[in-house]
Motif scaffolding. Structure first.
Motif, PDB file in Angstrom:
ATOM      1  N   GLN A 173      84.323  30.840  15.491  1.00 14.05           N
ATOM      2  CA  GLN A 173      84.235  31.359  16.845  1.00 14.05           C
ATOM      3  C   GLN A 173      85.275  32.463  16.976  1.00 14.05           C
ATOM      4  O   GLN A 173      86.332  32.423  16.343  1.00 14.05           O
ATOM      5  CB  GLN A 173      84.439  30.273  17.906  1.00 14.05           C
ATOM      6  N   ARG A 178      84.970  29.806  22.793  1.00 13.08           N
ATOM      7  CA  ARG A 178      83.764  29.062  22.426  1.00 13.08           C
ATOM      8  C   ARG A 178      82.507  29.657  23.063  1.00 13.08           C
ATOM      9  O   ARG A 178      82.511  30.069  24.224  1.00 13.08           O
ATOM     10  CB  ARG A 178      83.950  27.609  22.858  1.00 13.08           C
ATOM     11  N   TYR A 179      81.435  29.704  22.278  1.00 14.51           N
ATOM     12  CA  TYR A 179      80.110  30.119  22.739  1.00 14.51           C
ATOM     13  C   TYR A 179      80.124  31.521  23.357  1.00 14.51           C
ATOM     14  O   TYR A 179      79.722  31.737  24.500  1.00 14.51           O
ATOM     15  CB  TYR A 179      79.544  29.102  23.731  1.00 14.51           C
ATOM     16  N   CYS A 214      81.412  19.625  16.200  1.00 19.80           N
ATOM     17  CA  CYS A 214      80.733  19.295  17.449  1.00 19.80           C
ATOM     18  C   CYS A 214      80.231  20.528  18.201  1.00 19.80           C
ATOM     19  O   CYS A 214      79.476  20.393  19.157  1.00 19.80           O
ATOM     20  CB  CYS A 214      81.679  18.493  18.341  1.00 19.80           C
ATOM     21  N   ASN A 215      80.637  21.722  17.816  1.00 27.98           N
ATOM     22  CA  ASN A 215      80.168  22.934  18.485  1.00 27.98           C
ATOM     23  C   ASN A 215      78.919  23.459  17.804  1.00 27.98           C
ATOM     24  O   ASN A 215      78.884  23.589  16.572  1.00 27.98           O
ATOM     25  CB  ASN A 215      81.251  24.022  18.462  1.00 27.98           C
ATOM     26  N   TYR A 226      74.143  21.864  14.700  1.00 29.38           N
ATOM     27  CA  TYR A 226      75.511  21.457  14.384  1.00 29.38           C
ATOM     28  C   TYR A 226      75.479  20.142  13.610  1.00 29.38           C
ATOM     29  O   TYR A 226      74.618  19.292  13.836  1.00 29.38           O
ATOM     30  CB  TYR A 226      76.384  21.331  15.644  1.00 29.38           C
ATOM     31  N   CYS A 235      79.437  14.423  21.372  1.00 28.43           N
ATOM     32  CA  CYS A 235      78.665  15.171  20.365  1.00 28.43           C
ATOM     33  C   CYS A 235      77.261  14.596  20.219  1.00 28.43           C
ATOM     34  O   CYS A 235      76.831  14.258  19.119  1.00 28.43           O
ATOM     35  CB  CYS A 235      79.387  15.120  19.022  1.00 28.43           C
ATOM     36  N   TYR A 257      76.420  31.233  21.348  1.00 25.12           N
ATOM     37  CA  TYR A 257      76.970  30.046  20.706  1.00 25.12           C
ATOM     38  C   TYR A 257      78.044  30.496  19.723  1.00 25.12           C
ATOM     39  O   TYR A 257      78.404  31.676  19.672  1.00 25.12           O
ATOM     40  CB  TYR A 257      75.858  29.281  19.969  1.00 25.12           C
ATOM     41  N   ASP A 258      78.573  29.543  18.951  1.00 24.04           N
ATOM     42  CA  ASP A 258      79.399  29.884  17.801  1.00 24.04           C
ATOM     43  C   ASP A 258      78.462  30.191  16.631  1.00 24.04           C
ATOM     44  O   ASP A 258      77.259  30.349  16.824  1.00 24.04           O
ATOM     45  CB  ASP A 258      80.354  28.733  17.471  1.00 24.04           C
TER      46      ASP A 258
END
Length: 362
Positions: A173, A178-179, A214-215, A226, A235, A257-258
């Motif tokens: 990331q 994040r995201y 979890c991302n 993921y 998650c 997202y990542d």
């Protein structure tokens, strides 16, 4: 009369590529009868003679920056008294949404390569009935399935060679948090870290080896997924089994997202620069230059940890402005009990709390 025939030919020739059942490839036509669609070998029968193309059934494994030979040989049953002129074509098969790519076409001693393969591929012709392809300076995106096709007059047969570069998948990331990445930005982010967007197969293999994250992140085919090895509430919940969770395909520009990146083994050296003082990010870049190197990228650090066993408990700056350190042999006072690349995120660039990891090309 001759003028009428000539005029008719001029009208019909441009339409040949549209005629059903008469495929056109790189300047010549041929019949697709008997085409083999799997690994191993294909056989075609003409005039009582079988044309057989043989390729290995096992996957070839190699590393970034090296050269590899994709084996492909052909022969006839029964054997011919004298050799016949053939045409040979190599191309990379469509996979994960990516289009097919022409690699090389050979007619006799004449060879033509295409696209990113120009200057990196040539046909091995040191033996009769040889159609093997040498591919040089391998890059992560060279992984995939390649078809070798031998064309003898109106007959053709083919086989498939699967090539896989050894590498490591890592979640990424940007400094914005994040995201924050749409699909084009995700591709760019991986490229900037000496990597490419990972395929589902690469992420699945990483999950089998223990990757738990979890991302959700982009994959090469435009889907978002993921990997979870230890189910937990944040998650996906405790009720789902371990596995690679999928959000399915997402809008390439609107969704954010990542990303999961894939980097292959590297030719150079990543090392922690011994320096009398801790450094700011700018000072870290300059220190690597003064040492005849460049500040390392995230993908290079992961590859050095995975394939060279790089192990150092001091955090150091990397090219993207993050601070990380690789641990191959977990020990007290050096982070969690599992091997991995630890991250301190993206500290203030003016902070003098870190050293630096440098990369020197061999």
């Amino acid at each position: 009369m001759r003028a009428s025939v000539g005029l008719l030919l001029l009208v019909l020739l441009p339409l040949l590529p549209c005629v059903p059942g008469l495929p056109f490839y790189n300047g010549f036509y041929y019949s697709p009868s008997g085409r083999n669609l799997g690994n191993g070998h294909g056989e075609g029968l003409f005039n009582g003679v079988k044309l057989v193309v043989e390729t290995p059934e096992e996957t070839l494994f190699t590393h970034q920056g090296t050269s590899v030979t994709l084996p492909c040989r052909y022969h006839y049953k029964p054997a011919l008294v004298s050799p016949r002129p053939v045409r040979i074509k190599w191309w990379k098969l469509s996979e994960n949404g990516a289009p097919e790519q022409d690699v090389l076409v050979s007619i006799g001693q004449r060879q033509r390569s295409f696209g990113d393969y120009q200057g990196r591929v040539h046909l091995l012709q040191d033996r009769e009935l040889e159609a093997s392809l040498e591919l040089q300076d391998l890059q992560p995106e060279d992984s995939g399935r390649y078809r070798c096709e031998v064309i003898d007059g109106l007959e053709d047969e083919s086989g498939v060679v699967e090539l896989e570069l050894r590498g490591v998948v890592f979640p990424y990331q940007p400094s914005q948090g994040r995201y924050k990445l749409n699909f084009p930005k995700a591709q760019q982010a991986c490229e900037e870290q000496d990597a490419v967007v990972a395929s589902f197969e690469q992420l699945f293999r990483a999950w089998e080896e223990g990757l738990d994250w979890c991302n959700a992140g982009w994959l090469e085919d435009g889907s978002v997924q993921y990997p979870i090895t230890l189910p937990r509430e944040p998650c996906g919940g405790l009720g789902l089994a371990p596995g690679v969770r999928s959000y399915g395909p997402r809008h390439h520009r609107l969704s954010r997202y990542d990303v999961f990146c894939f980097t292959a083994a590297l030719k150079g050296q990543v090392y922690y620069l011994e320096h009398p003082e801790k450094l700011t990010l700018t000072e870290a870049r300059e220190a690597c230059r003064e040492d005849g190197a460049h500040i390392a990228k995230v993908g290079q650090l992961f590859a050095a940890w995975k394939f060279r066993g790089l192990d150092h408990c001091d955090a150091g700056w990397l090219a993207d402005g993050s601070a990380r350190y690789p641990v191959a042999h977990p020990r007290p006072n050096c982070g969690p009990p599992e091997p991995g690349v630890r991250s301190f995120g993206f500290p203030d660039p003016q902070s003098r709390s870190y050293g630096v990891y440098c990369y020197r090309q061999r």
